[in-house]
Design a protein around this motif. Structure first.
Motif, PDB file in Angstrom:
ATOM      1  N   GLU A  61      27.418  41.287  39.161  1.00 21.66           N
ATOM      2  CA  GLU A  61      27.866  40.474  37.778  1.00 21.66           C
ATOM      3  C   GLU A  61      29.140  40.109  37.714  1.00 21.66           C
ATOM      4  O   GLU A  61      30.061  41.270  37.874  1.00 21.66           O
ATOM      5  N   ILE A  62      29.754  38.816  37.325  1.00 26.83           N
ATOM      6  CA  ILE A  62      30.913  38.644  37.085  1.00 26.83           C
ATOM      7  C   ILE A  62      31.263  37.884  35.756  1.00 26.83           C
ATOM      8  O   ILE A  62      30.547  36.819  35.666  1.00 26.83           O
ATOM      9  N   ARG A  63      31.972  38.412  34.876  1.00 29.97           N
ATOM     10  CA  ARG A  63      32.167  37.572  33.486  1.00 29.97           C
ATOM     11  C   ARG A  63      33.860  37.393  33.510  1.00 29.97           C
ATOM     12  O   ARG A  63      34.655  38.725  33.258  1.00 29.97           O
ATOM     13  N   GLY A  64      34.326  36.235  33.387  1.00 26.13           N
ATOM     14  CA  GLY A  64      35.775  36.088  33.459  1.00 26.13           C
ATOM     15  C   GLY A  64      36.511  36.874  34.876  1.00 26.13           C
ATOM     16  O   GLY A  64      35.947  36.545  35.882  1.00 26.13           O
ATOM     17  N   ASP A  65      37.477  37.670  34.458  1.00 26.15           N
ATOM     18  CA  ASP A  65      37.964  38.468  35.617  1.00 26.15           C
ATOM     19  C   ASP A  65      37.267  39.845  35.569  1.00 26.15           C
ATOM     20  O   ASP A  65      38.026  40.706  36.477  1.00 26.15           O
ATOM     21  N   ARG A  66      36.214  40.326  35.040  1.00 24.63           N
ATOM     22  CA  ARG A  66      35.778  41.508  35.089  1.00 24.63           C
ATOM     23  C   ARG A  66      34.351  41.304  36.068  1.00 24.63           C
ATOM     24  O   ARG A  66      33.580  40.400  35.856  1.00 24.63           O
ATOM     25  N   ALA A  67      34.273  42.393  37.022  1.00 30.78           N
ATOM     26  CA  ALA A  67      33.164  42.278  37.984  1.00 30.78           C
ATOM     27  C   ALA A  67      32.495  43.556  37.477  1.00 30.78           C
ATOM     28  O   ALA A  67      33.220  44.734  37.470  1.00 30.78           O
ATOM     29  N   SER A  68      31.141  43.582  37.578  1.00 28.60           N
ATOM     30  CA  SER A  68      30.323  44.656  37.388  1.00 28.60           C
ATOM     31  C   SER A  68      29.730  45.000  38.904  1.00 28.60           C
ATOM     32  O   SER A  68      29.122  44.392  39.702  1.00 28.60           O
ATOM     33  N   ILE A  69      30.182  46.284  38.979  1.00 27.46           N
ATOM     34  CA  ILE A  69      29.954  46.778  40.478  1.00 27.46           C
ATOM     35  C   ILE A  69      28.715  47.672  40.698  1.00 27.46           C
ATOM     36  O   ILE A  69      29.061  48.758  39.788  1.00 27.46           O
ATOM     37  N   GLN A  70      27.687  47.719  41.505  1.00 30.27           N
ATOM     38  CA  GLN A  70      26.643  48.430  41.691  1.00 30.27           C
ATOM     39  C   GLN A  70      27.404  49.348  42.898  1.00 30.27           C
ATOM     40  O   GLN A  70      27.315  49.168  43.960  1.00 30.27           O
ATOM     41  N   ARG A 128      39.315  38.102  39.406  1.00 30.62           N
ATOM     42  CA  ARG A 128      39.111  36.855  39.374  1.00 30.62           C
ATOM     43  C   ARG A 128      38.587  36.189  40.600  1.00 30.62           C
ATOM     44  O   ARG A 128      37.873  35.276  40.731  1.00 30.62           O
ATOM     45  N   ASP A 129      39.273  36.423  41.675  1.00 31.30           N
ATOM     46  CA  ASP A 129      39.067  35.866  43.084  1.00 31.30           C
ATOM     47  C   ASP A 129      37.756  36.505  43.654  1.00 31.30           C
ATOM     48  O   ASP A 129      37.489  35.921  44.679  1.00 31.30           O
ATOM     49  N   ALA A 130      37.243  37.422  43.319  1.00 29.35           N
ATOM     50  CA  ALA A 130      36.072  37.942  43.970  1.00 29.35           C
ATOM     51  C   ALA A 130      34.659  37.261  43.679  1.00 29.35           C
ATOM     52  O   ALA A 130      34.514  36.195  42.737  1.00 29.35           O
ATOM     53  N   ASN A 131      33.692  37.441  44.631  1.00 32.77           N
ATOM     54  CA  ASN A 131      32.504  36.475  44.518  1.00 32.77           C
ATOM     55  C   ASN A 131      31.178  37.459  44.458  1.00 32.77           C
ATOM     56  O   ASN A 131      31.362  38.665  44.554  1.00 32.77           O
ATOM     57  N   MET A 132      30.198  36.903  43.737  1.00 32.96           N
ATOM     58  CA  MET A 132      29.149  37.532  43.631  1.00 32.96           C
ATOM     59  C   MET A 132      28.430  38.265  44.931  1.00 32.96           C
ATOM     60  O   MET A 132      28.537  37.506  45.933  1.00 32.96           O
ATOM     61  N   PHE A 133      27.952  39.411  45.020  1.00 35.25           N
ATOM     62  CA  PHE A 133      27.408  40.068  46.073  1.00 35.25           C
ATOM     63  C   PHE A 133      28.649  40.505  47.225  1.00 35.25           C
ATOM     64  O   PHE A 133      28.284  40.974  48.210  1.00 35.25           O
ATOM     65  N   ASP A 134      29.843  40.530  46.801  1.00 33.98           N
ATOM     66  CA  ASP A 134      30.654  41.009  47.745  1.00 33.98           C
ATOM     67  C   ASP A 134      30.710  42.388  47.897  1.00 33.98           C
ATOM     68  O   ASP A 134      30.500  43.140  46.722  1.00 33.98           O
ATOM     69  N   VAL A 135      31.195  43.104  48.872  1.00 33.50           N
ATOM     70  CA  VAL A 135      31.146  44.293  49.121  1.00 33.50           C
ATOM     71  C   VAL A 135      32.569  44.824  48.478  1.00 33.50           C
ATOM     72  O   VAL A 135      33.663  44.101  48.908  1.00 33.50           O
ATOM     73  N   VAL A 136      32.599  45.911  47.870  1.00 37.34           N
ATOM     74  CA  VAL A 136      33.717  46.435  47.470  1.00 37.34           C
ATOM     75  C   VAL A 136      34.006  48.045  47.517  1.00 37.34           C
ATOM     76  O   VAL A 136      33.007  48.686  48.023  1.00 37.34           O
ATOM     77  N   VAL A 153      32.683  48.703  36.215  1.00 42.12           N
ATOM     78  CA  VAL A 153      33.228  47.428  35.740  1.00 42.12           C
ATOM     79  C   VAL A 153      34.717  47.509  35.959  1.00 42.12           C
ATOM     80  O   VAL A 153      35.506  48.450  35.708  1.00 42.12           O
ATOM     81  N   ALA A 154      35.157  46.459  36.796  1.00 46.57           N
ATOM     82  CA  ALA A 154      36.632  46.401  37.181  1.00 46.57           C
ATOM     83  C   ALA A 154      37.334  45.005  36.513  1.00 46.57           C
ATOM     84  O   ALA A 154      36.618  44.074  36.712  1.00 46.57           O
ATOM     85  N   GLU A 155      38.681  45.310  36.158  1.00 47.97           N
ATOM     86  CA  GLU A 155      39.071  44.013  35.755  1.00 47.97           C
ATOM     87  C   GLU A 155      40.064  43.540  36.799  1.00 47.97           C
ATOM     88  O   GLU A 155      40.529  44.277  37.567  1.00 47.97           O
ATOM     89  N   GLY A 156      40.698  42.232  36.569  1.00 50.33           N
ATOM     90  CA  GLY A 156      41.149  41.776  37.642  1.00 50.33           C
ATOM     91  C   GLY A 156      40.911  41.072  38.968  1.00 50.33           C
ATOM     92  O   GLY A 156      41.522  41.168  40.093  1.00 50.33           O
TER      93      GLY A 156
END
Length: 593
Positions: free
Chosen positions: A42-51, A21-29, A16-19
């Motif tokens: 998954e995105i909740r607020g500025d937190r993104a859950s990353i597989q 906010r500008d990311a999109n679902m299913f973006d590669v990180v 889970v990464a914070e900050g």
């Protein structure tokens, strides 16, 4: 647009990464300094859950996370055939050259070679009007496969220039002026998001069978080109061997084989066997029309989830060229386990047996990408994508969620039976519990192309097998002597169907593949034995004499006859059968005279 953040929490393959906010679902990180590859689920607020698709040990909060701003995409172009990829389309041979026998973390390698040059031959000229899906030209990828370079979907306009020559996949082969007046560079490669199905013109009805050379499949439970099938069965029942046989012999131009979470030794067998196998149609190596995706059980679990999408996107790309493609997924149960693990890490409400509530819809999204279609473009190319998924239910219990969700979606069910497998009956497909919903459509084609009595012959065979099952119950209760001679003859005919027709030797050079004509000829001989014996029985010939007819061994060995000698041998056996039965009738008349 890229987005940068920091790790807030690490839970196995979930970061889970914070900050963000500008990311999109299913973006590669890219995660941490070691730049592990992952995907936002998954995105909740500025937190993104990353597989994360690589081992996450050693990661800690505060390390950087950077979104690439693009979804997980497959690179599609020359070089796919003969490649061996992991679940996220990284070429394993290139990774091995860089990092050794074990997968190193954070290795960044392109899916297609950026240095290899391909000879491109254009098929359109400057000034031509083209739309998405139109073929610009061809590359001879292997001796078997002509790779068609297509206009990417959604692009249309006028070809400004197009050159013949040697190009890498990134080089410009020409330019196109779009309808909006923009200049669009053309190359040998295109990218496509793996979670989105590639577009097509229209879907066609599945009327032609995918001939596999496996008698129990082609005759009793056929699969159509563009169809979907499931092969569920317990451990040791032969799911992988059935899929290997289909990959080797199915009447498809391209094979995409996905080893999704299966044992490494099974994928090793594929890698060792396929280069040595000769394609029955061309005589070349089978690898010259095969793409392998190897995501074995000791590789990162999360990458299994992406592997079937990567595989089906590659398969759709070749379907769009007008090829018939067969995709084998071995096994979707391991894929579902990865889905279950990620769902648990996300703390979602679990469904049955801990699987996510959306398991059925995810499976449906995968299988619905199969089909026989008219591809995009002005040529009206027809392509087909057939999907065969193995399911590995624990203990062979197909009432579990993955099997049940799969059976609600697919049209062909090849039920593997542990008892048949332990009795060394291959393929161990149970003829009483399997089914095919393509029988009506495919039956018309088989009646027209194999024999006008195909549907009627199949009905007779299934009836004999069902009657055998009922008679077996009586035999177990009161013994064989309680049966009438007519019923004993039915049992003998059914035994001949089981042992001579349905049983097939995957390792025999002739019997491993059985053509439709040969299948029909063998069934005709077995049914001819039943019909002539039935007539003889009515004339008073004893059942024991009919059971011991010498010709029965010749009928059983007919399946080992090469195709070139088949017709001559079938006529000889039919003649011998008639002669032997007639001899019994004559002998009986002489005794009664």
């Amino acid at each position: 647009m890229s987005s940068k953040g920091t790790i807030w929490k690490v839970a196995g393959p979930l970061v889970v990464a914070e900050g963000m906010r500008d990311a999109n679902m299913f973006d590669v990180v890219r995660v941490a300094k070691s730049r592990l590859i992952g995907e936002i689920i998954e995105i909740r607020g500025d937190r993104a859950s990353i597989q994360v698709y690589e081992e996450t040990s050693g990661l800690r909060p505060g390390e950087p996370v950077e979104s690439t701003g693009v979804p997980m995409s497959a690179e599609l172009g020359p070089g796919l055939i003969q490649s061996i990829y992991d679940g996220i389309q990284r070429p394993l041979d290139v990774i091995r050259a860089r990092s050794g026998d074990r997968l190193a973390r954070g290795v960044e390698v392109p899916s297609l070679s950026r240095t290899k040059k391909w000879h491109f031959v254009p098929s359109v000229f400057p000034g031509a009007q083209v739309v998405g899906g139109d073929v610009l030209g061809t590359v001879q990828e292997t001796d078997i496969v002509i790779h068609k370079i297509m206009v990417p979907p959604g692009v249309q306009g006028t070809v400004k220039e197009l050159s013949e020559g040697e190009f890498t996949v990134e080089d410009s082969i020409g330019t196109l002026i779009s309808d909006k007046g923009q200049e669009v560079p053309l190359s040998l490669m295109q990218r496509w998001p793996v979670r989105r199905g590639r577009p097509y013109g229209r879907k066609l009805s599945p009327s032609e069978p995918l001939v596999t050379g496996q008698r129990v499949i082609d005759t009793l439970f056929p699969l159509s080109k563009g169809g979907t099938a499931a092969v569920p069965g317990p451990f040791g029942s032969g799911k992988t061997v059935v899929q290997h046989q289909l990959a080797k012999w199915a009447d498809a131009d391209i094979i995409v084989y996905i080893g999704c979470g299966e044992r490494g030794n099974e994928m090793t067998d594929v890698l060792n066997e396929f280069p040595e196998l000769k394609d029955p149609k061309t005589g070349k190596s089978l690898m010259e029309r095969t793409v392998l995706i190897a995501n074995t059980s000791d590789m990162p679990v999360a990458a299994r989830e992406a592997s079937i999408y990567t595989g089906i996107t590659i398969a759709e790309y070749f379907r769009d060229m007008g090829y018939s493609v067969a995709l084998m997924a071995d096994s979707t149960s391991r894929w579902a386990e990865a889905l279950r693990e990620m769902s648990g890490r996300l703390e979602e409400m679990p469904g049955e047996e801990g699987y996510p509530a959306y398991l059925g819809s995810r499976l449906a999204q995968f299988y619905e990408r199969a089909g026989r279609v008219v591809a995009l473009g002005g040529e009206g190319r027809e392509g087909a994508l057939s999907v065969i998924g193995a399911v590995s239910p624990a203990g062979g219990d197909i009432s579990e969620p993955v099997s049940q969700a799969t059976l609600r979606i697919v049209k062909v069910f090849w039920s593997l039976d542990a008892q048949l497998a332990y009795a060394r009956h291959f393929p161990a497909i149970n003829w009483l519990t399997s089914y095919s919903l393509y029988l009506d459509d495919v039956g018309k084609w088989l009646n027209a192309n194999v024999g006008e009595n195909w549907a009627e012959t199949r009905k007779r065979v299934m009836l004999l097998l069902q009657e055998e099952s009922e008679l077996d119950e009586i035999v177990r209760l009161v013994g064989m002597d309680a049966l009438s001679p007519a019923d004993r003859l039915k049992l003998e005919a059914a035994r001949s169907i089981r042992e001579d027709f349905l049983h097939q030797d995957a390792f025999h050079e002739v019997d491993t593949y059985s053509s439709l004509d040969k299948q029909a000829a063998l069934l005709e001989l077995i049914l001819a034995y039943y019909d002539t014996s039935k007539d003889a029985l009515e004339q008073g010939v004893p059942i024991n004499a009919l059971v011991r007819l010498p010709v029965r061994e010749a009928i059983g060995r007919f399946k080992y006859t090469p195709d070139g000698q088949m017709r001559e041998q079938a006529l000889a056996i039919a003649h011998k059968l008639n002669a032997e039965v007639q001899e019994l009738i004559t002998k009986l008349k002489e005794e009664n005279a």
